[in-house]
Write a protein that holds these residues in place. Structure first.
Motif, PDB file in Angstrom:
ATOM      1  N   PRO A 139       0.836  -1.216   0.000  1.00  0.00           N
ATOM      2  CA  PRO A 139       0.000   0.000   0.000  1.00  0.00           C
ATOM      3  C   PRO A 139       0.865   1.259   0.000  1.00  0.00           C
ATOM      4  O   PRO A 139       2.051   1.212   0.308  1.00  0.00           O
ATOM      5  CB  PRO A 139      -0.794  -0.140   1.303  1.00  0.00           C
ATOM      6  N   VAL A 140       0.245   2.380  -0.340  1.00  0.00           N
ATOM      7  CA  VAL A 140       0.967   3.663  -0.391  1.00  0.00           C
ATOM      8  C   VAL A 140       1.550   4.000   0.975  1.00  0.00           C
ATOM      9  O   VAL A 140       2.631   4.597   1.083  1.00  0.00           O
ATOM     10  CB  VAL A 140       0.040   4.784  -0.890  1.00  0.00           C
ATOM     11  N   SER A 141       0.860   3.577   2.009  1.00  0.00           N
ATOM     12  CA  SER A 141       1.332   3.903   3.361  1.00  0.00           C
ATOM     13  C   SER A 141       2.633   3.190   3.715  1.00  0.00           C
ATOM     14  O   SER A 141       3.239   3.474   4.740  1.00  0.00           O
ATOM     15  CB  SER A 141       0.247   3.539   4.380  1.00  0.00           C
ATOM     16  N   SER A 142       3.047   2.223   2.870  1.00  0.00           N
ATOM     17  CA  SER A 142       4.300   1.495   3.150  1.00  0.00           C
ATOM     18  C   SER A 142       5.526   2.219   2.601  1.00  0.00           C
ATOM     19  O   SER A 142       6.623   1.658   2.594  1.00  0.00           O
ATOM     20  CB  SER A 142       4.228   0.084   2.544  1.00  0.00           C
ATOM     21  N   ALA A 143       5.358   3.427   2.071  1.00  0.00           N
ATOM     22  CA  ALA A 143       6.498   4.187   1.526  1.00  0.00           C
ATOM     23  C   ALA A 143       7.610   4.257   2.579  1.00  0.00           C
ATOM     24  O   ALA A 143       7.326   4.306   3.782  1.00  0.00           O
ATOM     25  CB  ALA A 143       6.047   5.584   1.121  1.00  0.00           C
ATOM     26  N   PRO A 144       8.906   4.200   2.157  1.00  0.00           N
ATOM     27  CA  PRO A 144       9.362   4.329   0.759  1.00  0.00           C
ATOM     28  C   PRO A 144       9.335   3.046  -0.056  1.00  0.00           C
ATOM     29  O   PRO A 144       9.843   3.018  -1.160  1.00  0.00           O
ATOM     30  CB  PRO A 144      10.807   4.820   0.914  1.00  0.00           C
ATOM     31  N   LEU A 145       8.723   1.926   0.486  1.00  0.00           N
ATOM     32  CA  LEU A 145       8.571   0.751  -0.356  1.00  0.00           C
ATOM     33  C   LEU A 145       7.526   1.044  -1.417  1.00  0.00           C
ATOM     34  O   LEU A 145       6.492   1.675  -1.138  1.00  0.00           O
ATOM     35  CB  LEU A 145       8.157  -0.464   0.471  1.00  0.00           C
ATOM     36  N   ALA A 146       7.780   0.574  -2.669  1.00  0.00           N
ATOM     37  CA  ALA A 146       6.830   0.780  -3.761  1.00  0.00           C
ATOM     38  C   ALA A 146       6.941  -0.384  -4.710  1.00  0.00           C
ATOM     39  O   ALA A 146       7.965  -1.068  -4.778  1.00  0.00           O
ATOM     40  CB  ALA A 146       7.121   2.091  -4.490  1.00  0.00           C
ATOM     41  N   SER A 161       5.973  -1.556  -8.873  1.00  0.00           N
ATOM     42  CA  SER A 161       5.590  -1.031 -10.184  1.00  0.00           C
ATOM     43  C   SER A 161       4.485  -1.871 -10.785  1.00  0.00           C
ATOM     44  O   SER A 161       4.096  -2.917 -10.241  1.00  0.00           O
ATOM     45  CB  SER A 161       6.803  -1.041 -11.114  1.00  0.00           C
ATOM     46  N   ALA A 162       3.952  -1.411 -11.948  1.00  0.00           N
ATOM     47  CA  ALA A 162       2.890  -2.139 -12.641  1.00  0.00           C
ATOM     48  C   ALA A 162       3.367  -3.507 -13.095  1.00  0.00           C
ATOM     49  O   ALA A 162       2.558  -4.405 -13.341  1.00  0.00           O
ATOM     50  CB  ALA A 162       2.393  -1.321 -13.830  1.00  0.00           C
ATOM     51  N   GLY A 181       5.330  -5.363 -11.223  1.00  0.00           N
ATOM     52  CA  GLY A 181       5.627  -6.157 -10.040  1.00  0.00           C
ATOM     53  C   GLY A 181       7.012  -5.974  -9.470  1.00  0.00           C
ATOM     54  O   GLY A 181       7.446  -6.754  -8.624  1.00  0.00           O
ATOM     55  N   VAL A 182       7.733  -4.938  -9.917  1.00  0.00           N
ATOM     56  CA  VAL A 182       9.091  -4.720  -9.418  1.00  0.00           C
ATOM     57  C   VAL A 182       9.018  -3.986  -8.089  1.00  0.00           C
ATOM     58  O   VAL A 182       8.459  -2.883  -8.010  1.00  0.00           O
ATOM     59  CB  VAL A 182       9.925  -3.918 -10.426  1.00  0.00           C
ATOM     60  N   LEU A 183       9.591  -4.584  -7.048  1.00  0.00           N
ATOM     61  CA  LEU A 183       9.613  -3.995  -5.720  1.00  0.00           C
ATOM     62  C   LEU A 183      10.852  -3.118  -5.590  1.00  0.00           C
ATOM     63  O   LEU A 183      11.953  -3.531  -5.946  1.00  0.00           O
ATOM     64  CB  LEU A 183       9.633  -5.097  -4.661  1.00  0.00           C
ATOM     65  N   SER A 184      10.692  -1.886  -5.081  1.00  0.00           N
ATOM     66  CA  SER A 184      11.823  -0.969  -4.979  1.00  0.00           C
ATOM     67  C   SER A 184      11.659  -0.078  -3.772  1.00  0.00           C
ATOM     68  O   SER A 184      10.582  -0.034  -3.152  1.00  0.00           O
ATOM     69  CB  SER A 184      11.941  -0.115  -6.248  1.00  0.00           C
ATOM     70  N   ILE A 185      12.742   0.613  -3.437  1.00  0.00           N
ATOM     71  CA  ILE A 185      12.728   1.609  -2.358  1.00  0.00           C
ATOM     72  C   ILE A 185      12.897   2.971  -3.006  1.00  0.00           C
ATOM     73  O   ILE A 185      13.867   3.206  -3.744  1.00  0.00           O
ATOM     74  CB  ILE A 185      13.849   1.355  -1.344  1.00  0.00           C
ATOM     75  N   ALA A 186      12.002   3.876  -2.773  1.00  0.00           N
ATOM     76  CA  ALA A 186      12.065   5.211  -3.377  1.00  0.00           C
ATOM     77  C   ALA A 186      13.253   5.984  -2.816  1.00  0.00           C
ATOM     78  O   ALA A 186      13.688   5.762  -1.685  1.00  0.00           O
ATOM     79  CB  ALA A 186      10.759   5.958  -3.112  1.00  0.00           C
ATOM     80  N   ASP A 187      13.819   6.898  -3.655  1.00  0.00           N
ATOM     81  CA  ASP A 187      14.926   7.741  -3.199  1.00  0.00           C
ATOM     82  C   ASP A 187      14.502   8.550  -1.988  1.00  0.00           C
ATOM     83  O   ASP A 187      13.377   9.081  -1.928  1.00  0.00           O
ATOM     84  CB  ASP A 187      15.382   8.681  -4.311  1.00  0.00           C
ATOM     85  N   SER A 188      15.417   8.677  -1.008  1.00  0.00           N
ATOM     86  CA  SER A 188      15.092   9.408   0.217  1.00  0.00           C
ATOM     87  C   SER A 188      15.258  10.915   0.047  1.00  0.00           C
ATOM     88  O   SER A 188      14.867  11.668   0.923  1.00  0.00           O
ATOM     89  CB  SER A 188      15.996   8.920   1.353  1.00  0.00           C
TER      90      SER A 188
END
Length: 702
Positions: free
Chosen positions: A448-455, A457-458, A460-467
């Motif tokens: 979910p969006v609330s799990s940021a910075p985890l994200a 993609s469409a 299915g790629v799991l990534s950590i957003a830049d801080s």
């Protein structure tokens, strides 16, 4: 002279000194006296000699080539008599060194003068005579205006060129008859009016001057044309017609190459006589032009035949011998003049698997297969199989195989299968097809969006957003509860906790880190500010203010940034003798210095200075005899004599060779007792304080 001590012994001549002669030496490190041979003493002493302390007079002459370098020569030591004539080149002279004083009269010739080196100031007035002027050297610019009068000229007839005459000043009156020749006439100067009628003859006309424009119409007849004068370029196109040519006058020479075309040749005019041998090639022959009659018998060879069709071959004329056996394959061959199959089946004709064949392996008949004709299949070989009812398959009498399995058809997790369990379709998994992950089981998760910075993609790629923090190294960072860095900066003073001194292991502290009066005596290392030694310390990279105490002389010096400066001199400074170097008695100058001489402030090549209380006890040894020593005036020194400072303004000569201090044997010394000496004995210091001759040394450390 039994009251003399060892230090007062006379010097032993070098010629009498033997390599094995024993020498008594006081070993200050062991507080005892030891012996050493003369040879070992000299060899060991050379390693202790100070640099630049051996005088030139101690060297054996003549020296070999290259031994004397610039640093070895004293200033002004090379005199005129030492220089070989004509050996000083220009490169050895300092610029602007040679003045008029060094140049002999009439020594400068033309070869010594550089170009343009003699200027006006160097020439004496009225000394440039006619002989000194080069030919054509006096130009117009060198002559004052109106300075050349007619009397100064020497004109003869023809000397004045036309350029010197005023324009239009020469008229017919000045010209003599026949004086104007072609050389005097300018180009295009003679016009029509200047030429008399009939004056232009053929001799006056240049070759190729007359053009068509200068010739009147019909003026050129046959008599004006020279033989072979008319070439093709002179004839206009179509100007020469048949009537203009005399019969039989167009010869072979008149025809240009390739001028006779086919249209110019009459039909049937070219016979075999006109055709050269081998002139007719394939390009000259028309299609179908060569008939049977044109071909000689046997003229058509194998190389001339391109292809022969079946209609050209007579029936039954090609025998087996005409066949090229190298082109026969697939078991065909020629044998005994016959074409046949070159194959034989082992065992002869037979029938197998429904096929009947003859001796050559040719099939003669066939029949349907029966079960016994088919080999059974194995795990490694292909063959016939049976279908039992227990294998999940069934087979009909017609040989049709089917699956006996049944299941309710359905679609599960994107897979659709029929009643026999065969997959009939597939589709991509959807979220509902996946089980959810738990703490103990693997499964699908959502981000979910609330799990940021985890994200995610469409795809299915799991990534950590830049801080938002620029990549790099930081001494101070800010992190979230999950440990993500959200900020980076540098430490400030308040960020650094108090540290024990044990934590500081590298680097150096500058002066500003130390408070005034914070370095106590206990913190200063031994010899940290003062040298206590006999030899002069190395002053390389030495800080200003360092002291040097020389215990043997009681002298204290301080380093001023350039050298050690005398601060105080104790009792030994004025009581002890100090060998400071050697001197030249012919002029009183110092030739070499020891470490004592350098520390006392003496300078090589300078004269021995006036005596002071500071340098009392310093002495120099004479290496060049003479009586030119200013501090001891009117006194002759021999080589080996001393010049000793006795106090303020007081230097004395010490006669070391013939003075009252001379001794003739060791027994003459007050601290030596020699009794019945034998070869090989040495002097040993006894408990009484006297030196006595002994054969064996007992006790002590050696």
């Amino acid at each position: 002279m039994a009251d003399l001590q060892i230090t007062q012994l006379p010097e032993l001549g070098s010629a009498q000194l033997q390599a094995t002669d024993p020498i008594a030496v006081a070993d200050v490190s062991a507080t005892e006296t030891k012996k050493i041979t003369a040879k070992n003493f000299v060899q060991g002493a050379f390693g202790l000699v100070d640099a630049a302390s051996i005088p030139a007079t101690a060297l054996t002459y003549p020296l070999t080539a290259g031994q004397i370098v610039t640093a070895t020569l004293a200033d002004n030591a090379v005199t005129n008599v030492k220089i070989t004539d004509a050996t000083i080149t220009g490169a050895k002279l300092v610029n602007d060194t040679i003045t008029a004083t060094q140049i002999a009269a009439n020594a400068i010739g033309s070869s010594e003068l550089a170009d343009n080196s003699v200027d006006t100031a160097a020439i004496v007035n009225l000394n440039v005579t006619t002989d000194k002027l080069a030919a054509t050297a006096v130009t117009t610019a060198k002559i004052a205006d109106s300075a050349v009068t007619f009397a100064k000229t020497n004109f003869t007839d023809g000397d004045i060129p036309g350029a010197k005459l005023t324009g239009d000043s020469v008229t017919a009156s000045q010209l003599a008859n026949d004086s104007v020749t072609a050389n005097e006439l300018a180009d295009n100067a003679v016009d029509t009016a200047a030429i008399a009628d009939t004056a232009v003859t053929s001799a006056k006309i240049a070759s190729n001057t007359i053009t068509a424009g200068n010739i009147a119409a019909n003026a050129v007849g046959a008599s004006e044309l020279a033989d072979n004068a008319v070439d093709s370029g002179a004839i206009a196109t179509n100007a020469v017609i048949t009537t203009k040519i005399t019969d039989l006058n167009v010869t072979t020479d008149k025809l240009a190459a390739n001028a006779v075309t086919a249209a110019k040749i009459a039909n049937d005019a070219i016979t075999a006589t006109q055709i050269a041998a081998n002139a007719i090639t394939a390009s000259e022959l028309a299609d179908s032009a060569v008939d049977t009659a044109s071909i000689l018998d046997s003229a058509v060879t194998d190389a001339k035949v391109s292809a022969v069709s079946g209609t050209k071959i007579t029936d039954a004329t090609i025998t087996a011998a005409k066949l090229n056996t190298s082109n026969l394959d697939r078991s065909l061959n020629v044998a005994s003049g016959n074409l046949g199959i070159n194959n034989a089946v082992t065992g002869g004709s037979s029938a197998r698997n429904g096929i009947t064949y003859n001796n050559e392996g040719l099939i003669t008949s066939t029949a349907a297969l029966v079960a016994s004709d088919i080999p059974e299949a194995t795990t490694t070989a292909v063959g016939g199989v049976s279908v039992p009812t227990a294998g999940g398959l069934s087979v009909t009498a017609a040989g049709a195989i089917s699956i006996t399995n049944t299941i309710t058809a359905a679609t599960i997790s994107g897979i659709t299968y029929d009643e026999q369990g065969l997959i009939s379709a597939t589709t991509a998994l959807v979220a509902g097809d996946l089980p959810e992950a738990t703490a103990s089981g693997i499964g699908a998760v959502s981000i979910p969006v609330s799990s940021a910075p985890l994200a995610v993609s469409a795809t299915g790629v799991l990534s950590i957003a830049d801080s938002g923090v620029t990549a790099g190294e930081y001494t101070k960072v800010t992190v979230t509860d999950q440990g993500f860095v959200t900020d980076g900066t540098t430490l400030v003073e308040a960020d650094i906790p108090d540290l024990a001194t044990t934590k500081i292991t590298t680097g150096t502290f500058g002066t500003t880190f130390f408070a005034n009066d914070s370095v106590t005596m206990d913190k200063i290392a031994n010899n940290a500010t003062t040298f206590i030694q006999e030899a002069s310390p190395d002053i390389s990279d030495l800080p200003t203010g360092v002291q040097w105490l020389q215990e043997s002389t009681g002298q204290l010096r301080i380093f001023n940034g350039n050298s050690f400066f005398s601060v105080g001199f104790g009792r030994l400074a004025e009581e002890n003798l100090r060998f400071c170097g050697t001197f030249n008695a012919s002029n009183g100058t110092i030739t070499t210095l020891t470490a004592f001489g350098t520390s006392a402030g003496f300078t090589v090549t300078n004269a021995i200075p006036a005596g002071t209380t500071t340098i009392t006890g310093a002495y120099f040894v004479c290496v060049t005899p003479g009586n030119g020593t200013a501090v001891v005036p009117s006194t002759s020194f021999d080589a080996g004599d001393w010049c000793l400072c006795m106090g303020a303004d007081n230097w004395d000569r010490i006669d070391t060779l013939s003075g009252p201090g001379s001794v003739s044997s060791l027994n003459d010394l007050s601290d030596v007792t020699v009794s019945s000496p034998t070869t090989g004995q040495i002097l040993a210091l006894q408990a009484s304080g006297q030196f006595a001759n002994v054969s064996v040394i007992s006790g002590g450390t050696y």
